[in-house]
Design a protein around this motif. Structure first.
Motif, PDB file in Angstrom:
ATOM      1  N   ALA A  60     -17.489 -22.874 -36.698  1.00  0.00           N
ATOM      2  CA  ALA A  60     -17.347 -21.873 -35.637  1.00  0.00           C
ATOM      3  C   ALA A  60     -18.296 -20.697 -35.860  1.00  0.00           C
ATOM      4  CB  ALA A  60     -15.901 -21.392 -35.563  1.00  0.00           C
ATOM      5  N   ARG A  61     -18.422 -20.256 -37.099  1.00  0.00           N
ATOM      6  CA  ARG A  61     -19.342 -19.149 -37.398  1.00  0.00           C
ATOM      7  C   ARG A  61     -20.786 -19.575 -37.164  1.00  0.00           C
ATOM      8  NH1 ARG A  61     -20.047 -15.102 -41.763  1.00  0.00           N
ATOM      9  NH2 ARG A  61     -22.007 -14.156 -41.162  1.00  0.00           N
ATOM     10  N   LEU A  64     -21.353 -19.540 -33.442  1.00  0.00           N
ATOM     11  CA  LEU A  64     -21.416 -18.181 -32.929  1.00  0.00           C
ATOM     12  C   LEU A  64     -22.775 -17.545 -33.201  1.00  0.00           C
ATOM     13  CD1 LEU A  64     -19.384 -16.364 -31.490  1.00  0.00           C
ATOM     14  CD2 LEU A  64     -18.804 -15.390 -33.697  1.00  0.00           C
ATOM     15  N   GLU A  65     -23.283 -17.716 -34.417  1.00  0.00           N
ATOM     16  CA  GLU A  65     -24.591 -17.142 -34.754  1.00  0.00           C
ATOM     17  C   GLU A  65     -25.715 -17.781 -33.944  1.00  0.00           C
ATOM     18  OE1 GLU A  65     -25.733 -16.575 -38.827  1.00  0.00           O
ATOM     19  OE2 GLU A  65     -23.645 -16.376 -39.445  1.00  0.00           O
ATOM     20  N   GLY A  67     -25.443 -19.391 -31.087  1.00  0.00           N
ATOM     21  CA  GLY A  67     -25.253 -19.048 -29.681  1.00  0.00           C
ATOM     22  C   GLY A  67     -25.710 -17.637 -29.356  1.00  0.00           C
ATOM     23  N   MET A  68     -25.384 -16.672 -30.219  1.00  0.00           N
ATOM     24  CA  MET A  68     -25.808 -15.285 -29.965  1.00  0.00           C
ATOM     25  C   MET A  68     -27.327 -15.176 -29.920  1.00  0.00           C
ATOM     26  SD  MET A  68     -23.197 -12.765 -32.000  1.00  0.00           S
ATOM     27  CE  MET A  68     -23.362 -13.552 -33.572  1.00  0.00           C
ATOM     28  N   THR A 106     -24.173 -26.189 -23.946  1.00  0.00           N
ATOM     29  CA  THR A 106     -22.866 -26.469 -24.545  1.00  0.00           C
ATOM     30  C   THR A 106     -22.361 -27.843 -24.123  1.00  0.00           C
ATOM     31  OG1 THR A 106     -22.368 -24.110 -24.553  1.00  0.00           O
ATOM     32  CG2 THR A 106     -20.511 -25.616 -24.805  1.00  0.00           C
ATOM     33  N   SER A 145     -18.004 -24.928 -28.922  1.00  0.00           N
ATOM     34  CA  SER A 145     -17.237 -23.881 -28.239  1.00  0.00           C
ATOM     35  C   SER A 145     -17.650 -22.490 -28.717  1.00  0.00           C
ATOM     36  CB  SER A 145     -15.739 -24.106 -28.430  1.00  0.00           C
ATOM     37  OG  SER A 145     -15.396 -24.059 -29.794  1.00  0.00           O
ATOM     38  N   SER A 146     -17.938 -22.354 -29.998  1.00  0.00           N
ATOM     39  CA  SER A 146     -18.415 -21.062 -30.505  1.00  0.00           C
ATOM     40  C   SER A 146     -19.822 -20.759 -30.009  1.00  0.00           C
ATOM     41  CB  SER A 146     -18.391 -21.051 -32.024  1.00  0.00           C
ATOM     42  OG  SER A 146     -17.084 -21.208 -32.486  1.00  0.00           O
ATOM     43  N   ILE A 149     -19.385 -19.181 -26.571  1.00  0.00           N
ATOM     44  CA  ILE A 149     -18.961 -17.780 -26.654  1.00  0.00           C
ATOM     45  C   ILE A 149     -20.107 -16.897 -27.135  1.00  0.00           C
ATOM     46  CG2 ILE A 149     -17.407 -16.192 -27.861  1.00  0.00           C
ATOM     47  CD1 ILE A 149     -15.391 -18.580 -27.910  1.00  0.00           C
ATOM     48  N   GLY A 150     -20.794 -17.325 -28.182  1.00  0.00           N
ATOM     49  CA  GLY A 150     -21.911 -16.542 -28.704  1.00  0.00           C
ATOM     50  C   GLY A 150     -23.070 -16.456 -27.727  1.00  0.00           C
TER      51      GLY A 150
END
Length: 173
Positions: A60-61, A64-65, A67-68, A106, A145-146, A149-150
C-alpha cells in the motif's frame, strides 16, 4: 598511427582491450548482461531506493508513493499542452484528464494483478528484490488501490499549486 592501433589489438595490458560487458552473475545462461551502466554503484543505489524495490515497506505504501508521483507529473502536460491550454479552465481540464488517466492505469494494474504475475527475479541492478512486495494477488490489489488514491492526490496537489501560483509567489517573495 594505424600501426600502433594494429599493434595494440593483441595486448592484454592495453585498456582498450578490456572487457566491460559480462554475463549477469558470470553465468551466460541467465540471458542478461552486466554493463557499466546497470552495474554501477550509482544505478544500483538509485534503482534500489525506488518504492518498488525499497525493502521494508508495504504494498500500500509503495502504491501510494508511485501514485503520488505519477498523478503530480501527469497533470502538467494535460494542463499546459492540452487543447484548453489558453483558456481559464486549463488547470481544471488538466486535473480531470490526469484523474481519468490514473483511473485507467489503476484498471490496468488490477487486470495485471488478476493474471497471476510471476515473482520478481534477481537481476544485476536488484540482486535482492523484496520478497513481500508483489507476491500475491492481494498485494497487487493493495498496490493498485493505493496507486489510485495517491494518483488522485498528486493530481489535486499539482492543480492546487498551479491554480494558486500567484498567492504562493506572494508569500515567498
Amino acid at each position: 598511427m594505424a600501426q600502433a592501433v594494429d599493434a595494440s589489438k593483441n595486448l592484454p595490458s592495453d585498456p582498450r582491450n578490456r572487457e566491460v560487458v559480462f554475463p549477469a552473475f558470470r553465468d551466460p545462461q541467465k540471458g542478461n548482461l552486466e554493463t557499466p551502466i546497470n552495474a554501477s554503484p550509482l544505478s544500483k543505489w538509485f534503482i534500489n531506493n525506488l518504492p518498488a524495490y525499497r525493502p521494508g515497506i508495504t504494498p500500500a505504501r509503495r502504491g501510494l508513493e508511485v501514485g503520488m508521483a505519477h498523478g503530480y507529473w501527469i497533470f502538467g502536460p494535460f494542463a499546459k499542452l492540452g487543447p484548453l491550454r489558453d483558456t481559464d479552465n486549463a488547470n481544471l481540464a488538466g486535473l480531470l484528464a490526469a484523474i481519468g488517466l490514473v483511473v485507467v492505469l489503476t484498471a490496468g494494474l488490477s487486470l495485471y494483478a488478476s493474471s497471476n504475475p510471476p515473482k520478481a527475479l534477481p537481476s544485476v541492478t536488484v540482486p535482492n528484490p523484496p520478497v513481500d512486495a508483489f507476491n500475491s494477488k492481494e498485494s497487487w490489489n493493495n498496490f493498485a488501490s493505493s496507486f489510485l488514491i495517491g494518483g488522485i492526490g498528486g493530481a489535486v496537489v499539482a492543480y492546487f499549486l498551479t491554480s494558486n501560483l500567484g498567492v504562493i509567489q506572494g508569500l515567498f517573495g
